[in-house]
Design an enzyme around this catalytic site. Structure first.
Site, PDB file in Angstrom:
ATOM      1  N   ALA A  65       0.908  -1.161  -0.449  1.00 22.84           N
ATOM      2  CA  ALA A  65       0.053   0.014  -0.187  1.00 22.84           C
ATOM      3  C   ALA A  65       0.765   1.009  -0.176  1.00 22.84           C
ATOM      4  O   ALA A  65       2.001   0.939   0.614  1.00 22.84           O
ATOM      5  CB  ALA A  65      -0.933   0.338   1.220  1.00 22.84           C
ATOM      6  N   GLY A 108       0.712  -4.831   1.265  1.00 23.47           N
ATOM      7  CA  GLY A 108      -0.658  -4.928   0.189  1.00 23.47           C
ATOM      8  C   GLY A 108      -0.461  -5.872  -1.176  1.00 23.47           C
ATOM      9  O   GLY A 108      -1.516  -6.359  -1.625  1.00 23.47           O
ATOM     10  N   GLU A 111      -0.438  -9.118  -0.297  1.00 24.14           N
ATOM     11  CA  GLU A 111      -2.791  -9.658   0.123  1.00 24.14           C
ATOM     12  C   GLU A 111      -3.342  -9.281  -1.124  1.00 24.14           C
ATOM     13  O   GLU A 111      -3.924  -9.843  -1.126  1.00 24.14           O
ATOM     14  CB  GLU A 111      -2.818  -8.073   1.197  1.00 24.14           C
ATOM     15  CG  GLU A 111      -1.881  -8.880   2.947  1.00 24.14           C
ATOM     16  CD  GLU A 111      -2.071  -7.199   3.734  1.00 24.14           C
ATOM     17  OE1 GLU A 111      -2.132  -6.155   3.050  1.00 24.14           O
ATOM     18  OE2 GLU A 111      -2.741  -7.627   4.887  1.00 24.14           O
ATOM     19  N   GLU A 131       5.443  -5.139   6.731  1.00 22.33           N
ATOM     20  CA  GLU A 131       4.671  -3.823   7.979  1.00 22.33           C
ATOM     21  C   GLU A 131       5.049  -3.584   9.383  1.00 22.33           C
ATOM     22  O   GLU A 131       5.045  -2.748  10.125  1.00 22.33           O
ATOM     23  CB  GLU A 131       3.224  -4.469   7.758  1.00 22.33           C
ATOM     24  CG  GLU A 131       1.654  -4.597   6.551  1.00 22.33           C
ATOM     25  CD  GLU A 131       1.897  -5.476   6.044  1.00 22.33           C
ATOM     26  OE1 GLU A 131       3.312  -6.242   5.621  1.00 22.33           O
ATOM     27  OE2 GLU A 131       0.923  -5.476   4.949  1.00 22.33           O
TER      28      GLU A 131
HETATM   29  N1  DAK Z   1       4.997   3.754  -1.086  1.00 26.70           N
HETATM   30  C1  DAK Z   1       4.998   4.582  -1.522  1.00 26.70           C
HETATM   31  N2  DAK Z   1       5.972   5.062  -1.916  1.00 26.70           N
HETATM   32  C2  DAK Z   1       6.922   3.784  -2.753  1.00 26.70           C
HETATM   33  C3  DAK Z   1       6.402   2.627  -1.920  1.00 26.70           C
HETATM   34  C4  DAK Z   1       5.300   2.303  -0.733  1.00 26.70           C
HETATM   35  N3  DAK Z   1       4.924   0.925  -0.622  1.00 26.70           N
HETATM   36  N4  DAK Z   1       7.828   1.690  -1.994  1.00 26.70           N
HETATM   37  C5  DAK Z   1       8.471   2.332  -3.175  1.00 26.70           C
HETATM   38  N5  DAK Z   1       7.800   3.378  -3.228  1.00 26.70           N
HETATM   39  C6  DAK Z   1       8.800   5.076  -3.634  1.00 26.70           C
HETATM   40  C7  DAK Z   1       9.438   4.592  -3.227  1.00 26.70           C
HETATM   41  O1  DAK Z   1       9.518   5.648  -2.125  1.00 26.70           O
HETATM   42  C8  DAK Z   1      10.348   5.318  -4.214  1.00 26.70           C
HETATM   43  O2  DAK Z   1      10.318   6.704  -4.137  1.00 26.70           O
HETATM   44  P1  DAK Z   1      11.351   7.920  -4.314  1.00 26.70           P
HETATM   45  O3  DAK Z   1      11.897   8.259  -3.735  1.00 26.70           O
HETATM   46  O4  DAK Z   1      11.844   7.965  -6.367  1.00 26.70           O
HETATM   47  O5  DAK Z   1      10.507   8.973  -5.245  1.00 26.70           O
HETATM   48  C9  DAK Z   1      10.139   4.505  -5.293  1.00 26.70           C
HETATM   49  O6  DAK Z   1       8.957   3.977  -5.253  1.00 26.70           O
HETATM   50  C10 DAK Z   1      10.961   3.597  -5.284  1.00 26.70           C
HETATM   51  O7  DAK Z   1      11.247   3.168  -4.816  1.00 26.70           O
HETATM   52  P2  DAK Z   1      13.154   2.340  -4.142  1.00 26.70           P
HETATM   53  O8  DAK Z   1      13.794   3.956  -4.372  1.00 26.70           O
HETATM   54  O9  DAK Z   1      12.721   2.575  -2.471  1.00 26.70           O
HETATM   55  O10 DAK Z   1      13.822   1.579  -4.591  1.00 26.70           O
HETATM   56  P3  DAK Z   1      14.230   0.660  -4.424  1.00 26.70           P
HETATM   57  O11 DAK Z   1      14.583  -0.233  -5.873  1.00 26.70           O
HETATM   58  O12 DAK Z   1      15.645   1.274  -3.191  1.00 26.70           O
HETATM   59  O13 DAK Z   1      13.558  -0.209  -3.187  1.00 26.70           O
HETATM   60  C11 DAK Z   1      11.586  -1.669  -1.724  1.00 26.70           C
HETATM   61  C12 DAK Z   1      12.803  -1.313  -3.487  1.00 26.70           C
HETATM   62  C13 DAK Z   1      10.586  -2.504  -2.251  1.00 26.70           C
HETATM   63  C14 DAK Z   1      12.999  -2.767  -1.157  1.00 26.70           C
HETATM   64  C15 DAK Z   1      11.457  -0.415  -1.179  1.00 26.70           C
HETATM   65  O14 DAK Z   1      10.741   0.603  -1.871  1.00 26.70           O
HETATM   66  C16 DAK Z   1      10.677  -0.673   0.118  1.00 26.70           C
HETATM   67  O15 DAK Z   1      11.539  -1.008   0.953  1.00 26.70           O
HETATM   68  N6  DAK Z   1       9.613  -0.296  -0.467  1.00 26.70           N
HETATM   69  C17 DAK Z   1       8.146  -0.504   0.938  1.00 26.70           C
HETATM   70  C18 DAK Z   1       7.882  -1.286   0.927  1.00 26.70           C
HETATM   71  C19 DAK Z   1       7.026  -2.394   1.691  1.00 26.70           C
HETATM   72  O16 DAK Z   1       7.212  -1.457   3.361  1.00 26.70           O
HETATM   73  N7  DAK Z   1       5.907  -2.149   1.700  1.00 26.70           N
HETATM   74  C20 DAK Z   1       4.839  -2.624   3.059  1.00 26.70           C
HETATM   75  C21 DAK Z   1       4.031  -0.545   2.320  1.00 26.70           C
HETATM   76  S1  DAK Z   1       2.652  -0.839   4.319  1.00 26.70           S
HETATM   77  C22 DAK Z   1      -5.214  -2.366   4.534  1.00 26.70           C
HETATM   78  C23 DAK Z   1      -4.592  -2.567   3.314  1.00 26.70           C
HETATM   79  C24 DAK Z   1      -3.938  -3.113   2.617  1.00 26.70           C
HETATM   80  C25 DAK Z   1      -2.335  -2.764   4.188  1.00 26.70           C
HETATM   81  C26 DAK Z   1      -2.974  -1.978   4.999  1.00 26.70           C
HETATM   82  C27 DAK Z   1      -4.223  -2.851   5.146  1.00 26.70           C
HETATM   83  N8  DAK Z   1      -6.500  -2.544   4.367  1.00 26.70           N
HETATM   84  C28 DAK Z   1      -7.562  -2.753   3.811  1.00 26.70           C
HETATM   85  C29 DAK Z   1      -7.122  -1.951   6.002  1.00 26.70           C
HETATM   86  C30 DAK Z   1      -1.107  -2.495   3.249  1.00 26.70           C
HETATM   87  C31 DAK Z   1       0.043  -2.430   3.572  1.00 26.70           C
HETATM   88  C32 DAK Z   1       1.092  -2.308   2.990  1.00 26.70           C
HETATM   89  O17 DAK Z   1       1.425  -2.897   2.368  1.00 26.70           O
END
Ligand code: DAK
Length: 257
Positions: A65, A108, A111, A131
């Site tokens: 997400a 997400g 998911e 998360e």
């Molecule tokens: N959200 C927003 N932006 C994201 C992102 C994300 N999840 N993942 C990557 N980006 C963005 C980065 O911020 C970056 O943007 P700029 O800085 O260039 O503006 C761009 O995408 C490229 O990412 P990186 O520079 O970080 O790329 P790398 O290759 O170095 O790293 C990575 C890739 C995937 C390892 C890293 O980006 C990363 O760790 N991303 C976050 C992964 C994460 O934590 N995902 C979980 C998010 S929490 C619900 C529904 C859904 C959810 C909850 C509840 N309900 C229905 C109640 C879900 C929650 C989640 O998913």
């Protein structure tokens, strides 16, 4: 509807949705989820579509997400505003949906993939529920669906550590149905989808519904449910056609009735 965050196509009887926010590794924001739901609803009501494929880019199916959209949310505002509503649409889709996953499939994103009926992964796929690293836990079914796919021990491992799992491990533990090389991913998913879409649509939908009931019911109730639907299939023209075609050594021509 003009889509900003996804690309929607039909390939024969297959509906194809490509997540398309490359600047954010296909992070799932509210606008994208609304568009995805719209596309799935249009496939559901289109008798010419028998199966859907959901895919992302080579680098990311979806990196979760959108953290930037979520970061400043508060509880009451989120609750009243139905924040993150609409995430269950994929799981409610009656026609089959195949997730074709390459690269990051996180949070997400995973998911969402688990709400599809099967996951076909490229060798580059990386799965995680990270998360915990953000000070939250999975909230779109991850804590419930992942253990059903891979068992409690591995689900705990992934959810509590946030570590990534590669495609080989994903296939070994039952998350992933097939692993193929990256260049074959979309072809493999589209071919599987076309095969499914070539069968009788109501029978495919009943088979999907019955398998999904296995997650919700006791074995004896599930078998009973299966028996009821199985017998009902003998009231369809497609059952007659399918069996007659076998006897006559020809390909069946299913009419979806
Ligand atoms: N959200 C927003 N932006 C994201 C992102 C994300 N999840 N993942 C990557 N980006 C963005 C980065 O911020 C970056 O943007 P700029 O800085 O260039 O503006 C761009 O995408 C490229 O990412 P990186 O520079 O970080 O790329 P790398 O290759 O170095 O790293 C990575 C890739 C995937 C390892 C890293 O980006 C990363 O760790 N991303 C976050 C992964 C994460 O934590 N995902 C979980 C998010 S929490 C619900 C529904 C859904 C959810 C909850 C509840 N309900 C229905 C109640 C879900 C929650 C989640 O998913």
């Amino acid at each position: 509807m003009a889509f900003q965050n996804i690309i929607v196509e039909t390939r024969g009887k297959v509906g194809l949705v490509t997540l398309n926010r490359p600047q954010a590794l296909n992070a799932l924001n509210e606008a994208l989820i609304a568009e995805l739901n719209e596309a799935l609803t249009s496939f559901e009501s289109n008798p010419g579509v028998g199966c859907a494929v959901l895919t992302g880019s080579e680098k990311a199916f979806a990196a979760g997400a959108d953290v930037k959209e979520m970061a400043e949310k508060g509880y009451i505002e989120s609750y009243l505003g139905k924040f993150l509503d609409g995430w269950t649409r994929v799981a409610e889709t009656r026609k089959p949906v195949i997730a074709a996953v390459s690269g990051f499939c996180l949070g997400g994103g995973l998911e969402l993939a688990m709400m599809c009926d099967l996951i076909i992964a490229s060798e580059t796929a990386r799965f995680a529920l990270p998360e915990i690293t953000l000070g939250i836990m999975p909230g779109a079914g991850g804590t419930q669906r992942l253990p059903r796919f891979i068992g409690k021990a591995k689900a705990m491992d992934l959810i509590l550590t946030g570590r990534m799992m590669d495609a080989t491990e994903g296939e070994r533990c039952g998350l992933v149905a097939r692993v193929v090389t990256a260049d074959k991913l979309l072809d493999e998913a589209l071919t599987a989808a076309a095969k499914i879409a070539g069968y009788s649509q109501p029978i495919v939908m009943m088979a999907k519904e019955t398998v999904n009931r296995a997650q919700e019911m006791s074995l004896s109730e599930g078998v009973r449910f299966e028996r009821r639907l199985f017998l009902s299939m003998f009231a369809t023209e497609d059952q007659k056609e399918g069996m007659q075609a076998f006897i006559e050594k020809r390909k069946p021509r299913f009419q979806d009735r």
